[in-house]
Design a protein around this motif. Structure first.
Motif, PDB file in Angstrom:
ATOM      1  N   GLU A   1       8.267  13.940  -5.841  1.00  0.00           N
ATOM      2  CA  GLU A   1       7.870  12.676  -6.436  1.00  0.00           C
ATOM      3  C   GLU A   1       6.494  12.861  -7.050  1.00  0.00           C
ATOM      4  O   GLU A   1       5.681  13.628  -6.531  1.00  0.00           O
ATOM      5  CB  GLU A   1       7.810  11.599  -5.350  1.00  0.00           C
ATOM      6  N   SER A   2       6.253  12.169  -8.143  1.00  0.00           N
ATOM      7  CA  SER A   2       4.990  12.336  -8.838  1.00  0.00           C
ATOM      8  C   SER A   2       4.515  10.974  -9.312  1.00  0.00           C
ATOM      9  O   SER A   2       5.152  10.352 -10.155  1.00  0.00           O
ATOM     10  CB  SER A   2       5.211  13.278 -10.022  1.00  0.00           C
ATOM     11  N   ILE A   3       3.424  10.528  -8.741  1.00  0.00           N
ATOM     12  CA  ILE A   3       2.936   9.200  -9.077  1.00  0.00           C
ATOM     13  C   ILE A   3       1.747   9.307 -10.010  1.00  0.00           C
ATOM     14  O   ILE A   3       0.775  10.001  -9.711  1.00  0.00           O
ATOM     15  CB  ILE A   3       2.545   8.434  -7.793  1.00  0.00           C
ATOM     16  N   TYR A   4       1.838   8.648 -11.135  1.00  0.00           N
ATOM     17  CA  TYR A   4       0.749   8.643 -12.106  1.00  0.00           C
ATOM     18  C   TYR A   4       0.048   7.288 -12.034  1.00  0.00           C
ATOM     19  O   TYR A   4       0.647   6.276 -12.386  1.00  0.00           O
ATOM     20  CB  TYR A   4       1.281   8.831 -13.520  1.00  0.00           C
ATOM     21  N   VAL A   5      -1.190   7.286 -11.597  1.00  0.00           N
ATOM     22  CA  VAL A   5      -1.949   6.033 -11.589  1.00  0.00           C
ATOM     23  C   VAL A   5      -2.649   5.922 -12.935  1.00  0.00           C
ATOM     24  O   VAL A   5      -3.662   6.580 -13.178  1.00  0.00           O
ATOM     25  CB  VAL A   5      -2.975   5.997 -10.438  1.00  0.00           C
ATOM     26  N   ILE A   6      -2.078   5.140 -13.805  1.00  0.00           N
ATOM     27  CA  ILE A   6      -2.582   5.040 -15.176  1.00  0.00           C
ATOM     28  C   ILE A   6      -2.480   3.582 -15.617  1.00  0.00           C
ATOM     29  O   ILE A   6      -1.563   2.862 -15.217  1.00  0.00           O
ATOM     30  CB  ILE A   6      -1.751   5.921 -16.139  1.00  0.00           C
ATOM     31  N   GLY A   7      -3.400   3.156 -16.444  1.00  0.00           N
ATOM     32  CA  GLY A   7      -3.458   1.781 -16.910  1.00  0.00           C
ATOM     33  C   GLY A   7      -2.199   1.341 -17.649  1.00  0.00           C
ATOM     34  O   GLY A   7      -1.441   2.166 -18.145  1.00  0.00           O
ATOM     35  N   ASP A   8      -1.987   0.036 -17.686  1.00  0.00           N
ATOM     36  CA  ASP A   8      -0.724  -0.469 -18.225  1.00  0.00           C
ATOM     37  C   ASP A   8      -0.620  -0.363 -19.742  1.00  0.00           C
ATOM     38  O   ASP A   8       0.441  -0.590 -20.314  1.00  0.00           O
ATOM     39  CB  ASP A   8      -0.452  -1.906 -17.746  1.00  0.00           C
ATOM     40  N   GLU A   9      -1.721   0.025 -20.397  1.00  0.00           N
ATOM     41  CA  GLU A   9      -1.605   0.221 -21.841  1.00  0.00           C
ATOM     42  C   GLU A   9      -0.761   1.462 -22.136  1.00  0.00           C
ATOM     43  O   GLU A   9      -0.360   1.700 -23.263  1.00  0.00           O
ATOM     44  CB  GLU A   9      -2.988   0.303 -22.502  1.00  0.00           C
ATOM     45  N   GLN A  10      -0.491   2.245 -21.088  1.00  0.00           N
ATOM     46  CA  GLN A  10       0.321   3.436 -21.293  1.00  0.00           C
ATOM     47  C   GLN A  10       1.745   3.266 -20.766  1.00  0.00           C
ATOM     48  O   GLN A  10       2.457   4.262 -20.579  1.00  0.00           O
ATOM     49  CB  GLN A  10      -0.350   4.637 -20.631  1.00  0.00           C
ATOM     50  N   ASN A  11       2.152   2.048 -20.535  1.00  0.00           N
ATOM     51  CA  ASN A  11       3.510   1.797 -20.041  1.00  0.00           C
ATOM     52  C   ASN A  11       4.559   2.446 -20.927  1.00  0.00           C
ATOM     53  O   ASN A  11       5.482   3.100 -20.450  1.00  0.00           O
ATOM     54  CB  ASN A  11       3.789   0.293 -19.957  1.00  0.00           C
TER      55      ASN A  11
END
Length: 590
Positions: A349-359
């Motif tokens: 599993e790979s979780i990317y914590v990134i802002g929603d502008e990159q949805n």
RNA sequence: GGUCCGGUAGCUCAGCUGAAUAGAGCAACAGCCUUCUAAGCUGUGGGUCAUUGGUUUGAAUCCAAUCCGGAUCACCA
């Protein structure tokens, strides 16, 4: 097995037995009983009433009798009000739970599952210092990593540093033009701030030059393209790509300043990474994947030689994955990095914590990885979070309208110092102890403030109104912990709990504590630390009500006192472990 | 324009896999320290759950439409 699971299983079994219909645990709608009714948990019967065409009262009674007869250790009594079937759990269950767990330092923490997860967070640019938005990102990443660990996952924390590109060159150009050789040391400035100042400087000069060109009759677009400082910057990027020694040297020097600054901040907020990737090393990745994609007909080549993927079938657009000159675009690097990380760590599993502008970007990334049948593809999860905005609108580092991370941290620590001094409860603390306490409270307040809301919601931060220290806050929870610890320091706990019955609030607290593993699991499953934050707050709040109403040290008798000491002990334990999962420490005294 | 996200008390937010009278915190007001830490506790007031329609025994929650706010749809990263 948690009490909730036990109830669901028992009720499902009872319905299966009584009416021979297929009912699974998940079909049982279970709520905590509202305080105005008698009972601990409530099963909502309406769906079964409909299905079985039975009167709720009759159904409830049959069910209740069956449950009492067949699970006499679990249930004490029941009552039915309309379609609501209220169950009272027997005190023995609660007391047994308390006896088992109150001394368990790792209560709530699951055994290793063998599952491996990568969590990517922070991912800063190296041209400016960290701001409030980064803090939300970092705290979220750290917390979700801790929560996953507590649920038995092996976690690798990772960071991709955005250390190349035109924005980095902007700071470099401005430094070359205006610094006269100044360094962070010579100006006594934290390295990331030092470099960030030149980024701001660049934009000032750039804007001025654009204005001048416009005044001379150029249109805006032309002016932006022809401003001398921008042209220099573009040349510098080309030189960087060509590996020109003086440019590379400057780049390395300025980046090292920034890293020193970042490290200081990371250390202060207690964050770190197991593995850091640098974009300067990864930006050429993904080429072999383009080849592979072409072979598999996932990608196609246009006449000019550029390579694309058509995602219109999936409701998205066509995306370019390789420029006509053969260089990778952003998404290709990401695909390449996803593959590289998988090869190195084999995380499922790979979780990317990134802002929603990159949805959109993340959706495309996952889709392409899936189409390429990369083994890592299905495990990609975008932990999307909303922007942190100011009352005046978005933060813009180019314009200098940001809440700086270091400033904010310092302010929070100062406020906690001031409040602690006002209260004067720890006047006997040493300098070091005090410093540690101020950090704990100030950072705790800040972290909790950013973690207590649903990550995906954008939040507005008003610098004028300082972050609260009362109510739904970390200091409130920390205070509850310190208060319990104070009692535990002064009173001996006897290991054996004698059954003296349970008062309402005693039971309520135990009931709440029993939900801790469930709360931790929910936070992990939903990738949402706010679930845990709310849970811990509820624990502290409930304990405080209990504390105000019932004396522990001066309890009615020794057995009661001992029972309450166990409750207090487990409450402190749950608060401590829970807060640790949010990345927040909790003091023994405050 | 397409897609996605959000709109719940004066403010910040829970609740959103349907279920009992919509909950917290802050702010306001009124109480509670000769007893375990008052960074606490208790109480009061405060709601057209954006709007309209639908599904349902039952809707803040599901569906549809509309309004408002935001993000995104780059050979930028």
């Amino acid at each position: 097995m948690s009490v909730i699971e036990q109830i669901k299983t028992s009720v499902a079994k009872a319905i299966n037995q009584l009416y021979s219909i297929e009912v699974l645990d998940k079909d049982i709608l279970l709520n905590t009983t509202k305080p105005e009714f008698e009972g601990d948990y409530t099963v909502v019967l309406f769906s079964f009433v409909k299905q079985l065409k039975k009167d709720p009262e009759a159904l409830g009674n049959e069910l209740g009798n069956y449950l009492l007869a067949n699970n006499n250790n679990l249930f004490a009594e029941y009552n039915i009000i309309k379609g609501f079937f209220n169950l009272t759990i027997s005190n023995k269950i609660w007391l047994h739970f308390l006896q088992e767990q109150s001394n368990n330092k790792s209560y709530g923490v699951a055994l290793p599952t063998g599952n491996k997860v990568m969590v990517e967070y922070a991912s800063p640019n190296t041209n400016k210092p960290l701001h409030l938005g980064h803090l939300r990102n970092i705290f979220l990443g750290w917390s979700i990593a801790e929560i996953l660990k507590s649920n038995g996952n092996e976690v690798v924390k990772t960071c991709i540093v955005n250390d190349r590109g035109i924005h980095i060159c902007k700071s470099m150009i401005a430094w070359k033009m205006f610094a006269n050789g100044a360094t962070p040391e010579s100006t006594n400035t934290k390295g990331d701030h030092f470099v960030g100042d030149y980024y701001v400087k660049f934009n000032e000069v750039y804007k001025q030059q654009v204005d001048e060109l416009i005044a001379k009759g150029m249109d805006e677009k032309q002016a932006e393209a022809n401003a001398p400082i921008m042209k220099d910057t573009q040349q510098m990027l080309l030189d960087w790509e060509a590996g020109k020694p003086d440019v590379i040297g400057l780049w390395k020097k300025m980046n090292s300043w920034v890293y020193t600054g970042f490290d200081e901040t990371y250390q202060k907020i207690g964050s770190d990474f197991d593995k850091t990737y640098y974009e300067s090393n990864t930006y050429l990745l993904g080429k072999s994947l383009v080849e592979k994609g072409l072979e598999k007909n996932v990608f196609y080549k246009k006449e000019d030689g550029s390579v694309w993927i058509d995602l219109t079938q999936d409701g998205l657009d066509e995306k370019i994955v390789q420029r006509k000159d053969g260089t990778s675009v952003y998404i290709t690097q990401d695909i390449g990095l996803a593959e590289q990380r998988y090869n190195e760590y084999k995380a499922n599993e790979s979780i990317y914590v990134i802002g929603d502008e990159q949805n959109y970007h993340m959706k495309v990334l996952k889709l392409i990885c899936q189409k390429l049948q990369l083994p890592s593809a299905d495990g990609i999860y975008h932990l999307s979070y909303g922007m942190v905005e100011l009352p005046t609108g978005k933060m813009k580092s180019r314009e200098g309208t940001v809440v700086d991370a270091d400033d904010l941290i310092e302010e929070m620590i100062n406020i906690s110092k001031q409040k602690t001094e006002e209260l004067g409860k720890v006047n006997d603390f040493s300098e070091t102890e005090l410093k540690e306490l101020y950090n704990m409270i100030g950072l705790g307040a800040l972290k909790f403030f950013l973690l207590r809301v649903d990550p995906k919601k954008k939040m507005i931060f008003n610098p004028e109104e300082s972050i609260d220290f009362h109510g739904f806050t970390a200091p409130f929870i920390q205070y509850t912990h310190a208060r319990i610890k104070s009692i535990l320091r002064k009173n001996e706990v006897d290991n054996i709990i004698n059954d003296t019955g349970l008062l309402k609030l005693e039971k309520e607290v135990i009931k709440q504590l029993e939900l801790f593993p469930t709360a931790l699991l929910e936070a992990a499953q939903e990738h949402d630390p706010s679930k845990l934050a709310i849970y811990i707050f509820n624990v502290a709040q409930l304990f405080n009500s209990f504390y105000a109403q019932h004396s522990i040290a001066q309890a009615e008798n020794e057995n009661k006192k001992n029972l309450r000491l166990h409750i207090a002990q487990l409450t402190a334990q749950v608060i401590k472990t829970g807060m640790k999962n949010l990345g927040i420490d909790v003091p023994e005294r405050m």
